[in-house]
Design a protein around this motif. Structure first.
Motif, PDB file in Angstrom:
ATOM      1  N   THR A 142       0.839  -1.194   0.000  1.00 57.37           N
ATOM      2  CA  THR A 142       0.000   0.000   0.000  1.00 57.37           C
ATOM      3  C   THR A 142       0.871   1.239   0.000  1.00 57.37           C
ATOM      4  N   TRP A 143       0.580   2.145  -0.918  1.00 56.87           N
ATOM      5  CA  TRP A 143       1.239   3.451  -0.954  1.00 56.87           C
ATOM      6  C   TRP A 143       0.190   4.530  -0.737  1.00 56.87           C
ATOM      7  N   GLN A 144       0.373   5.396   0.240  1.00 58.12           N
ATOM      8  CA  GLN A 144      -0.528   6.534   0.426  1.00 58.12           C
ATOM      9  C   GLN A 144      -0.093   7.650  -0.514  1.00 58.12           C
ATOM     10  N   ILE A 145      -1.052   8.202  -1.247  1.00 51.14           N
ATOM     11  CA  ILE A 145      -0.784   9.233  -2.246  1.00 51.14           C
ATOM     12  C   ILE A 145      -1.790  10.354  -2.057  1.00 51.14           C
ATOM     13  N   PRO A 146      -1.553  11.529  -2.617  1.00 51.18           N
ATOM     14  CA  PRO A 146      -2.540  12.609  -2.526  1.00 51.18           C
ATOM     15  C   PRO A 146      -3.845  12.206  -3.200  1.00 51.18           C
ATOM     16  N   LEU A 198       5.309   8.198  -9.313  1.00 53.14           N
ATOM     17  CA  LEU A 198       6.374   7.213  -9.519  1.00 53.14           C
ATOM     18  C   LEU A 198       7.615   7.512  -8.693  1.00 53.14           C
ATOM     19  N   PHE A 199       8.038   8.780  -8.671  1.00 58.72           N
ATOM     20  CA  PHE A 199       9.317   9.117  -8.060  1.00 58.72           C
ATOM     21  C   PHE A 199       9.204   9.509  -6.584  1.00 58.72           C
ATOM     22  N   ASP A 200       8.057  10.047  -6.175  1.00 56.69           N
ATOM     23  CA  ASP A 200       7.940  10.560  -4.802  1.00 56.69           C
ATOM     24  C   ASP A 200       7.151   9.651  -3.867  1.00 56.69           C
ATOM     25  N   TYR A 201       6.238   8.853  -4.412  1.00 61.23           N
ATOM     26  CA  TYR A 201       5.338   8.090  -3.539  1.00 61.23           C
ATOM     27  C   TYR A 201       5.508   6.578  -3.655  1.00 61.23           C
ATOM     28  N   PHE A 202       5.813   6.061  -4.845  1.00 57.80           N
ATOM     29  CA  PHE A 202       5.990   4.626  -4.995  1.00 57.80           C
ATOM     30  C   PHE A 202       7.434   4.253  -4.624  1.00 57.80           C
ATOM     31  N   THR A 203       7.734   4.464  -3.347  1.00 60.07           N
ATOM     32  CA  THR A 203       9.082   4.225  -2.844  1.00 60.07           C
ATOM     33  C   THR A 203       9.027   3.203  -1.708  1.00 60.07           C
ATOM     34  N   PRO A 204      10.125   2.507  -1.435  1.00 59.85           N
ATOM     35  CA  PRO A 204      10.138   1.552  -0.325  1.00 59.85           C
ATOM     36  C   PRO A 204       9.822   2.196   1.022  1.00 59.85           C
ATOM     37  N   GLU A 205      10.304   3.430   1.245  1.00 61.62           N
ATOM     38  CA  GLU A 205      10.058   4.097   2.523  1.00 61.62           C
ATOM     39  C   GLU A 205       8.593   4.438   2.722  1.00 61.62           C
ATOM     40  N   ASN A 206       7.846   4.578   1.635  1.00 59.15           N
ATOM     41  CA  ASN A 206       6.414   4.935   1.715  1.00 59.15           C
ATOM     42  C   ASN A 206       5.528   3.704   1.562  1.00 59.15           C
ATOM     43  N   THR A 207       6.115   2.533   1.724  1.00 57.73           N
ATOM     44  CA  THR A 207       5.382   1.292   1.468  1.00 57.73           C
ATOM     45  C   THR A 207       4.938   0.642   2.769  1.00 57.73           C
ATOM     46  N   ARG A 208       3.703   0.241   2.802  1.00 53.64           N
ATOM     47  CA  ARG A 208       3.202  -0.600   3.890  1.00 53.64           C
ATOM     48  C   ARG A 208       3.057  -2.012   3.338  1.00 53.64           C
TER      49      ARG A 208
END
Length: 911
Positions: free
Chosen positions: A257-261, A437-447
């Motif tokens: 899960t990625w949280q995005i605007p 792609l570059f700001d939100y789909f990252t490992p640090e933003n991943t649940r």
């Protein structure tokens, strides 16, 4: 009840008496009430407007009585209990409970830090992050009664305060769909809803300073919405973690899960849906294809959800859910690595820009973005799907329109009906795509949520101490001091499947007892993702082409996009005409008098340059007449003009005159209304028996195109729905299907193997609204291909090629070449898992028991499960060779398909 209708359940009783129904639900930012009632007669006074009046009273003068609320509370509790064992609901609540935004008591016991008061006084106060996402959205007896009352809260008083604060006209949207003129509907709405207060009705007269309701045209862009003070729902401390969750049923699911605007401001090009198409596609080069090649996964879905928690005005949750195999559970880190490799590939293509390999871009600034044809395909498919969609259920339509009117969906008035379905820009919003792609789909933003019955299942735990019982502990303790939590009935009984990969191990000391989500009682463990693992994923997600071993690529151009939408011409001896199915009065001379006789026009044909119509008279007699001045009706064939009641014409060179008394609606059959008000009213009121329609002509009945060698093909060209769609259904009857549970079990596995082999092809077709299905029956199996007729037979040929690849293989002991290596074990695992879960759905289980009692040929899923345990490839092939040796096939081809198309389908199937 209401002040107007104080009797409890008067509203529900009225709807039920009239054959209607009602319901309501609460989402994250709105509550929606709806009802449906059949329309009565011509005035609507008996049902339509009466129901609207009763409905409006709930928003003007509800009683909100304590006893009635108590009974409604019991209904809420019952609904909660019904869904308490649903693994999807349990996962959703675990996500809410562990998002780190619960201001009262974080489930993981995290202590909030202290910070200096913003007032500058120097006083310390706890930093308590909060988001409504962290709340318990379902509601039950504990959350709505027991807990509030234990804290001294008067629930009924709070209920009335909530109603007075939020239920007012400026905060409401109303949709009414009825078969009346718009002016009449508007008059009735004003009549019944004009007394709904425009502003909040506060009990003590003071306004609620925290009221976040939307006044008028609020939107996501700059104006107030219900969640305007809040931002993204997951606290950073809840991300970059692994949540191991115990399911109720037997399955293995990995959810990223990625949280995005919020995606609401982007309805014109829908960039989140664009990325969902790329990440979630199932054709060659996809994430799923790479995972299936390695035997790690069996299915995949991607995108933002449609519910309010996943698609809100403050955020959206982009979820990638992967159905893993048992082998995949042990390789979940590598599975996520493949996902980030695909994301890295998308970044590389994005930065490279939409240029061909042979284009020279020296000295020119590269335009970022992916190939334009991807967006154009999605746009054209969305337009086709919307234009030729099936007529929806009335309730679904008004629900969708009401939701689309909510300000946080950001749809302009002219796009309320189609804004959620269509793409309006010629290109995707590359700025938003790049940001995601570059700001939100990252490992640090991943649940990462990993739910698997290999960790154990909810039923394995003792309710008293919420840990494994002592005997189970002893049985599962290994020599090395670790404890392996497994599903006992799923692992030991099938060494063929389970031998692929060892289940994951937990260190007993490190894992400890599981955490418990308090509402559903879901048990889970949490662990931080290691920095090495996050770095590995980060490296994979860098803009680069993936290794050739993964074979990842962008989706191929879709060969199933339809290009032809013309309706096939009907046969010349029974074709279309504007007068067809109309009721008429015919003036015929009887002796010296002329009398008017009622009739219905049933057929039309052209013969020797004359235009002939067949009339069915009230005495059931049929007679052909030559239509005078046929060119007069050309204007009615298109959309220039509409044939109306009262139109007059003549037959047989002016000898017979006629007058139209009833015109059918689009897709309707013969309408019997002869302009005789007395008789017609009697029929409508049930006082007289309606006219019996004439028998359908032979040309409108299914035609037997082929009938030999145990194969029959029927064909019927559509003349009712008038859309470029067709449907081909084939029933295969196999020898010996009722002989044993093994035969039926092998047939189910056969269908699953074929569907798996066809997955990439059928996915591309399904994107273009061209569906297919292959499923077992008691007597064999059935195949269906349906959708746009342009490429329907192409898909049908591909499905038949895979299915028939199992035939004519007597003496063979291996699978046909259409089935890839490793897919037998994967499909067998999925099939056994589905059958092992069969008894967990009470409704489906009782339906199966009923069938077992009345149909001896039906084999229970448990019998088929036992029959298939330990089966080998050679045994399966031997059984299928025997079953498929003798077949009886019957097919039906219906829709926008003429006799030529039927003959082509006949050749495909006989070959």
């Amino acid at each position: 009840g209401t002040e107007s209708y104080p009797v409890e359940n008067a509203y529900d009783a009225f709807l039920s008496k009239c054959g209607g129904d009602d319901n309501a639900y609460t989402d994250m930012e709105h509550t929606l009430y709806h009802y449906c009632v059949p329309q009565d007669g011509s005035s609507g006074e008996k049902t339509v407007w009466k129901a609207l009046e009763m409905f409006s009273a709930f928003f003007k003068c509800p009683l909100l009585g304590g006893e009635m609320a108590e009974r409604e509370l019991n209904a809420v509790e019952s609904e909660f209990e019904l869904n308490k064992k649903d693994d999807d609901c349990r996962l959703s609540q675990v996500m809410s409970a562990t998002c780190g935004m619960d201001e009262n008591a974080p489930i993981m016991g995290k202590k909030y830090e202290k910070e200096v008061d913003e007032s500058g006084s120097g006083e310390k106060k706890p930093l308590k992050p909060f988001h409504p996402f962290a709340k318990f959205a379902w509601g039950n007896m504990n959350s709505l009664k027991t807990e509030p009352e234990s804290n001294g809260v008067n629930v009924m008083e709070e209920l009335r305060k909530f109603y007075h604060a939020h239920y007012y006209a400026r905060n409401m949207r109303l949709v009414v769909l009825a078969g009346f003129e718009l002016d009449e509907i508007q008059r009735r709405v004003v009549q019944h809803f004009r007394d709904v207060p425009a502003n909040p009705r506060m009990c003590n007269g003071d306004a609620n300073n925290n009221n976040n309701d939307v006044d008028g045209g609020g939107s996501v862009n700059g104006t107030i919405t219900n969640l305007h003070p809040y931002k993204l729902p997951f606290h950073p401390t809840s991300l970059a973690k692994l949540y191991r969750i115990l399911p109720v049923q037997h399955h293995h699911t990995l959810t990223l899960t990625w949280q995005i605007p919020s995606v609401s401001p982007h309805h014109r090009s829908k960039p989140a849906d664009y990325l969902a198409h790329l990440i979630g596609h199932e054709a060659s080069g996809s994430i799923l294809a790479a995972l299936k090649e390695r035997g790690w996964a069996t299915g995949l879905t991607a995108g933002t959800g449609e519910d309010g928690e996943a698609d809100a005005s403050t955020h959206a949750l982009f979820c990638l859910q992967i159905s893993l195999s048992k082998c995949g559970i042990g390789r979940w880190e590598d599975v996520v690595g493949v996902v980030f490799s695909y994301i890295g590939m998308l970044k590389w293509h994005f930065l490279k820009g939409p240029v061909e390999d042979d284009e020279n871009t020296d000295g020119e600034e590269v335009k970022e973005g992916l190939a334009p044809w991807i967006h154009q395909e999605l746009k054209s498919i969305a337009e086709l799907s919307y234009r030729y969609a099936d007529e929806g259920d009335v309730t679904d339509i008004v629900e969708e329109v009401a939701e689309n009117m909510a300000p946080w969906y950001n749809l302009p008035e002219e796009r309320i009906l189609d804004g959620a379905s269509l793409l309006f820009d010629d290109a995707v919003d590359t700025v938003t795509v790049k940001s995601l792609l570059f700001d939100y789909f990252t490992p640090e933003n991943t649940r990462v949520d990993l739910m698997s019955s290999l960790f154990g299942r909810d039923a394995d735990f003792d309710d008293d101490d919420d840990v494994l019982g002592e005997e189970e502990k002893k049985e599962e303790v290994e020599d090395d001091g670790t404890i392996r939590l497994v599903d006992a009935d799923a692992v030991d009984d099938n060494p063929n499947v389970d031998g692929v990969e060892e289940p994951p191990l937990f260190d007993k000391e490190q894992a400890g007892p599981p955490l418990i989500e308090p509402r559903f009682g879901t048990k889970f463990w949490v662990e931080d993702l290691s920095q090495d693992l996050i770095q590995r994923w980060t490296d994979a997600a860098k803009p680069q082409l993936p290794s050739t071993e993964l074979a990842l690529d962008l989706p191929p151009k879709n060969p199933y996009i339809p290009l032809k939408f013309d309706l096939k011409p009907l046969p010349a001896d029974d074709s279309e005409h504007p007068l067809l199915n109309c009721s008429v009065k015919v003036c015929i001379s009887v002796g010296r008098k002329k009398s008017w006789f009622p009739a219905a026009i049933t057929k039309y044909k052209t013969e020797k340059k004359s235009h002939r119509l067949s009339l069915s008279y009230e005495d059931e007699g049929e007679k052909w007449h030559v239509l005078d001045t046929p060119e007069t009706y050309d204007k009615f064939a298109g959309e220039q003009e509409t044939l109306e009641v009262g139109h007059e014409g003549s037959f047989d060179g002016g000898k017979i005159k006629f007058r139209v008394t009833a015109v059918p609606r689009e897709g309707e059959g013969i309408v019997f209304n002869y302009g005789d008000s007395g008789h017609d009213d009697d029929v409508e009121d049930g006082a007289a028996f309606p006219p019996i329609p004439p028998a359908a002509p032979v040309s409108r009945l299914p035609l037997l195109v082929h009938d030999e060698k145990s194969f029959k093909l029927w064909h019927l060209q559509d003349r009712k729905f008038k859309r470029p769609l067709a449907d081909l259904r084939i029933q295969f009857v196999c020898e010996g299907m009722n002989d044993s549970a093994l035969n039926q079990a092998c047939m189910a596995l056969f269908c699953k193997l074929c569907n798996d082999a066809l997955a990439e092809t059928c996915y591309l077709a399904s994107v273009c609204e061209l569906g297919s299905s292959l499923y077992p029956t008691d007597s064999g199996f059935s195949m269906r291909v349906h959708g746009f007729d342009h490429n329907l037979l192409d898909l049908g040929r591909e499905v038949l090629r895979v299915v028939m690849g199992f035939r004519g293989r007597e003496g063979e002991c291996d699978l046909p070449k259409t089935i890839k290596d490793g897919r037998f074990d994967a499909c067998l695992e999925v099939q056994l898992r589905q059958w092992s879960n069969a008894g967990m759905d009470a409704s489906a289980f009782s339906a199966t028991l009923r069938l077992l009692c009345i149909r001896p040929s039906v084999m229970s899923k448990f019998a088929k499960l036992k029959a298939l345990e330990g089966i080998t490839v050679s045994k399966f092939v031997h059984v299928m060779n025997k079953i498929l040796k003798r077949l009886s096939v019957e097919a039906f081809y219906h829709g926008n398909a003429n006799r030529k198309d039927a003959d082509e389908a006949n050749l495909d199937m006989t070959d």
